[in-house]
Motif scaffolding. Structure first.
Motif, PDB file in Angstrom:
ATOM      1  N   ARG A 256     -23.821 -12.270  -8.497  1.00 34.56           N
ATOM      2  CA  ARG A 256     -25.200 -12.632  -7.974  1.00 34.56           C
ATOM      3  C   ARG A 256     -25.949 -13.594  -9.250  1.00 34.56           C
ATOM      4  O   ARG A 256     -26.598 -14.617  -8.639  1.00 34.56           O
ATOM      5  CB  ARG A 256     -26.150 -11.290  -8.209  1.00 34.56           C
ATOM      6  N   GLU A 257     -25.210 -13.566 -10.489  1.00 26.64           N
ATOM      7  CA  GLU A 257     -25.922 -14.701 -11.494  1.00 26.64           C
ATOM      8  C   GLU A 257     -25.178 -15.708 -11.575  1.00 26.64           C
ATOM      9  O   GLU A 257     -25.663 -16.802 -12.118  1.00 26.64           O
ATOM     10  CB  GLU A 257     -26.069 -13.726 -12.768  1.00 26.64           C
TER      11      GLU A 257
ATOM     12  N   CYS B 256     -21.392 -15.375 -16.165  1.00 28.01           N
ATOM     13  CA  CYS B 256     -20.981 -14.196 -15.635  1.00 28.01           C
ATOM     14  C   CYS B 256     -20.543 -13.270 -16.882  1.00 28.01           C
ATOM     15  O   CYS B 256     -20.548 -12.302 -16.849  1.00 28.01           O
ATOM     16  CB  CYS B 256     -19.641 -14.550 -14.727  1.00 28.01           C
TER      17      CYS B 256
ATOM     18  N   GLN C 177     -23.964 -11.996 -18.400  1.00 28.58           N
ATOM     19  CA  GLN C 177     -24.567 -10.888 -17.921  1.00 28.58           C
ATOM     20  C   GLN C 177     -23.733  -9.674 -17.462  1.00 28.58           C
ATOM     21  O   GLN C 177     -24.400  -8.704 -17.290  1.00 28.58           O
ATOM     22  CB  GLN C 177     -24.909 -11.544 -16.452  1.00 28.58           C
TER      23      GLN C 177
END
Length: 105
Positions: free
Chosen positions: A21-22, A67, A70
């Motif tokens: 998602r990030e 990634c 996070q």
């Protein structure tokens, strides 16, 4: 650490999908399924995610490290090896078999 490529520490991955998602280029895809754990006597059953597939498309990745930053379980790490060039784009799709860190570091 050299920002050559990203390695997956498979046993640390909870399939939370935060990395996918990030990612600003959406180069990460993963699938998972839920399994139910055997509850202790007197408690309710719980489920947890089990990783099925994890793929990074190096043709899209810009090696920004979002990634890795996070990931709440530190399942993604910088690996010193650079991603080799390829003649075909499909050869730049690395599945979890090629991403798993095997050196135990």
């Amino acid at each position: 650490m050299i920002h050559g490529s990203i390695a997956l520490i498979e046993e640390a991955c909870t399939s939370c999908m935060i990395c996918a998602r990030e990612c600003p280029t959406w180069c990460i895809t993963l699938t998972s399924h839920q399994e139910q754990t055997v509850p202790a006597p007197g408690s309710r059953p719980r489920t947890h995610n089990v990783l099925d597939t994890f793929t990074i498309d190096w043709a899209l990745c810009m090696y920004c490290g979002v990634c890795i930053e996070q990931c709440p379980t530190d399942a993604l790490v910088w690996d010193g090896a650079h991603v080799p060039s390829a003649d075909r784009l499909v050869d730049l799709l690395y599945d979890r078999g090629r991403l798993v860190r095997r050196d135990g570091a």
